[in-house]
Design a protein around this motif. Structure first.
Motif, PDB file in Angstrom:
ATOM      1  N   GLY A 149       1.044  -1.127  -0.228  1.00  0.00           N
ATOM      2  CA  GLY A 149      -0.175  -0.198   0.137  1.00  0.00           C
ATOM      3  C   GLY A 149       0.643   1.033   0.483  1.00  0.00           C
ATOM      4  O   GLY A 149       0.311   2.519  -0.245  1.00  0.00           O
TER       5      GLY A 149
ATOM      6  N   PRO B 236      -1.721 -11.370  -1.188  1.00  0.00           N
ATOM      7  CA  PRO B 236      -2.485 -10.282   0.046  1.00  0.00           C
ATOM      8  C   PRO B 236      -1.466 -10.697   1.191  1.00  0.00           C
ATOM      9  O   PRO B 236      -0.922 -11.521   1.608  1.00  0.00           O
ATOM     10  CB  PRO B 236      -2.919 -10.151   0.105  1.00  0.00           C
ATOM     11  CG  PRO B 236      -4.214 -11.960  -0.002  1.00  0.00           C
ATOM     12  CD  PRO B 236      -3.210 -11.932  -1.336  1.00  0.00           C
TER      13      PRO B 236
ATOM     14  N   ALA C 176      -2.240  -7.158   7.239  1.00  0.00           N
ATOM     15  CA  ALA C 176      -2.113  -6.117   8.000  1.00  0.00           C
ATOM     16  C   ALA C 176      -1.365  -5.276   9.104  1.00  0.00           C
ATOM     17  O   ALA C 176      -0.908  -4.530   8.873  1.00  0.00           O
ATOM     18  CB  ALA C 176      -3.764  -5.733   9.058  1.00  0.00           C
TER      19      ALA C 176
ATOM     20  N   MET D 113       2.028  -5.840   6.606  1.00  0.00           N
ATOM     21  CA  MET D 113       1.743  -3.551   6.224  1.00  0.00           C
ATOM     22  C   MET D 113       2.686  -2.701   7.605  1.00  0.00           C
ATOM     23  O   MET D 113       3.346  -2.066   6.655  1.00  0.00           O
ATOM     24  CB  MET D 113       0.575  -3.402   5.792  1.00  0.00           C
ATOM     25  CG  MET D 113       0.192  -2.181   5.455  1.00  0.00           C
ATOM     26  SD  MET D 113      -1.272  -2.171   4.783  1.00  0.00           S
ATOM     27  CE  MET D 113      -1.905  -3.229   3.343  1.00  0.00           C
TER      28      MET D 113
ATOM     29  N   LEU E 113      -4.690   3.980   6.355  1.00  0.00           N
ATOM     30  CA  LEU E 113      -4.686   2.664   4.985  1.00  0.00           C
ATOM     31  C   LEU E 113      -4.639   1.199   6.479  1.00  0.00           C
ATOM     32  O   LEU E 113      -5.214   0.553   5.511  1.00  0.00           O
ATOM     33  CB  LEU E 113      -3.770   2.506   4.416  1.00  0.00           C
ATOM     34  CG  LEU E 113      -3.759   1.234   3.770  1.00  0.00           C
ATOM     35  CD1 LEU E 113      -4.509   1.459   2.163  1.00  0.00           C
ATOM     36  CD2 LEU E 113      -1.720   1.342   2.321  1.00  0.00           C
TER      37      LEU E 113
ATOM     38  N   TYR F  68      -7.235  -1.584   5.737  1.00  0.00           N
ATOM     39  CA  TYR F  68      -7.031  -2.986   5.092  1.00  0.00           C
ATOM     40  C   TYR F  68      -7.226  -4.260   6.297  1.00  0.00           C
ATOM     41  O   TYR F  68      -7.566  -5.436   5.419  1.00  0.00           O
ATOM     42  CB  TYR F  68      -5.833  -2.407   4.597  1.00  0.00           C
ATOM     43  CG  TYR F  68      -4.764  -4.205   3.939  1.00  0.00           C
ATOM     44  CD1 TYR F  68      -5.147  -4.535   2.860  1.00  0.00           C
ATOM     45  CD2 TYR F  68      -4.322  -4.825   5.042  1.00  0.00           C
ATOM     46  CE1 TYR F  68      -4.673  -5.225   2.357  1.00  0.00           C
ATOM     47  CE2 TYR F  68      -3.282  -6.110   4.385  1.00  0.00           C
ATOM     48  CZ  TYR F  68      -3.647  -6.441   3.148  1.00  0.00           C
ATOM     49  OH  TYR F  68      -3.311  -7.669   2.122  1.00  0.00           O
TER      50      TYR F  68
ATOM     51  N   ILE G 155     -10.729  -6.167   5.725  1.00  0.00           N
ATOM     52  CA  ILE G 155     -10.791  -7.002   4.734  1.00  0.00           C
ATOM     53  C   ILE G 155     -10.227  -8.197   4.989  1.00  0.00           C
ATOM     54  O   ILE G 155      -9.216  -8.690   5.552  1.00  0.00           O
ATOM     55  CB  ILE G 155      -9.817  -6.112   3.345  1.00  0.00           C
ATOM     56  CG1 ILE G 155     -10.159  -5.310   3.243  1.00  0.00           C
ATOM     57  CG2 ILE G 155      -9.872  -7.366   2.224  1.00  0.00           C
ATOM     58  CD1 ILE G 155      -9.019  -4.538   1.585  1.00  0.00           C
TER      59      ILE G 155
ATOM     60  N   THR H 214      -8.885 -10.738   3.784  1.00  0.00           N
ATOM     61  CA  THR H 214      -7.996 -11.318   2.192  1.00  0.00           C
ATOM     62  C   THR H 214      -8.043 -12.762   1.838  1.00  0.00           C
ATOM     63  O   THR H 214      -7.267 -13.663   0.701  1.00  0.00           O
ATOM     64  CB  THR H 214      -6.838 -10.684   2.258  1.00  0.00           C
ATOM     65  OG1 THR H 214      -6.195 -11.856   3.668  1.00  0.00           O
ATOM     66  CG2 THR H 214      -6.324  -9.642   2.831  1.00  0.00           C
TER      67      THR H 214
ATOM     68  N   LEU I  43     -10.131  -2.982  -3.658  1.00  0.00           N
ATOM     69  CA  LEU I  43      -8.504  -4.300  -3.655  1.00  0.00           C
ATOM     70  C   LEU I  43      -9.588  -5.648  -3.931  1.00  0.00           C
ATOM     71  O   LEU I  43     -10.591  -5.980  -3.345  1.00  0.00           O
ATOM     72  CB  LEU I  43      -8.198  -4.627  -2.452  1.00  0.00           C
ATOM     73  CG  LEU I  43      -6.898  -5.101  -2.379  1.00  0.00           C
ATOM     74  CD1 LEU I  43      -5.774  -5.293  -3.218  1.00  0.00           C
ATOM     75  CD2 LEU I  43      -6.344  -5.686  -0.797  1.00  0.00           C
TER      76      LEU I  43
END
Length: 233
Positions: free
Chosen positions: A60, A89, A92, A95, A113, A117, A120, A122, A143
């Motif tokens: 991201g 993916p 988080a 990330m 973000l 995120y 979600i 994934t 996404l």
């Protein structure tokens, strides 16, 4: 330069981004070279939505860079739709770890973000959406978990601009294949643009065949030149 292990995508044996210039690189290649602020300002005047497509969400980094760029520009009441894709993916937590080096510069954007995120799932393929509200306006993150060609075909409306950012052609040739570039051309508005860090001949040819007029623009850091394409028709 030795690439830190945490920045490497194990699937493609390639880094997610340059550890030093990553945000500046994104802002030069994808935003400044594409006159993004002027174009978003026009959509604000028209009470319209500015639509972005991206091939390669990764950690991201480009979304965070966009939020900073938009806020520093003084934009207000913008409505941005950000369509991206990720085949592999990350969590988080990872990330946040990868983006930690930019916390002093953009900590609130990183947290915004990561919160979006984190909501979600994934593990489920297909579209996932999240809203991010910022001082510049509203960013809707769409996404697609899955393959890039599937994502582009699934788009219901064409994009104003494409950020082509899915690892290098040598490491991930499928993200640059002519079939995908051709579909991206179809899902680009007349007068819309694309931009990429790579100047590989195969990429230039594929984009030209997809209907883009290719130009070279200034790069960032150690990258002297990058590409921009304009969809004339």
């Amino acid at each position: 330069m030795q690439i830190p292990d945490y920045l490497v995508n194990e699937q493609f044996d390639d880094r997610y981004f340059d550890v030093v210039n990553a945000m500046d690189e994104a802002q030069q290649i994808y935003f400044t070279n594409n006159n993004l602020i002027e174009r978003i300002t026009e959509t604000i005047k028209e009470k319209d939505t500015f639509v972005i497509g991206e091939t390669g969400f990764g950690a991201g980094r480009v979304v965070v860079s966009l939020m900073e760029f938009a806020e520093n520009s003084g934009l207000k009441n913008a409505c941005i739709e950000y369509n991206s894709v990720e085949l592999y993916p990350m969590s988080a937590e990872r990330m946040l770890f990868i983006l930690e080096g930019f916390r002093e510069r953009a900590g609130d954007k990183i947290d915004a973000l990561a919160e979006a995120y984190g909501g979600i799932n994934t593990r489920i393929s297909g579209w996932h959406s999240a809203e991010i509200s910022r001082p510049f306006g509203r960013l809707r993150l769409n996404l697609w978990i899955g393959e890039a060609l599937e994502m582009v075909k699934a788009l219901e409306k064409p994009c104003d601009v494409w950020f082509l950012d899915g690892h290098s052609p040598k490491k991930n040739p499928s993200i640059w294949r002519p079939e995908l570039m051709n579909e991206i051309g179809k899902k680009t508005k007349a007068g819309g643009t694309c931009a990429t860090f790579t100047v590989a001949g195969a990429v230039k040819r594929a984009l030209s065949e997809a209907g883009f007029t290719i130009k070279k623009y200034p790069g960032c850091g150690g990258k002297n030149e990058v590409l921009q394409g304009v969809r004339e028709i």
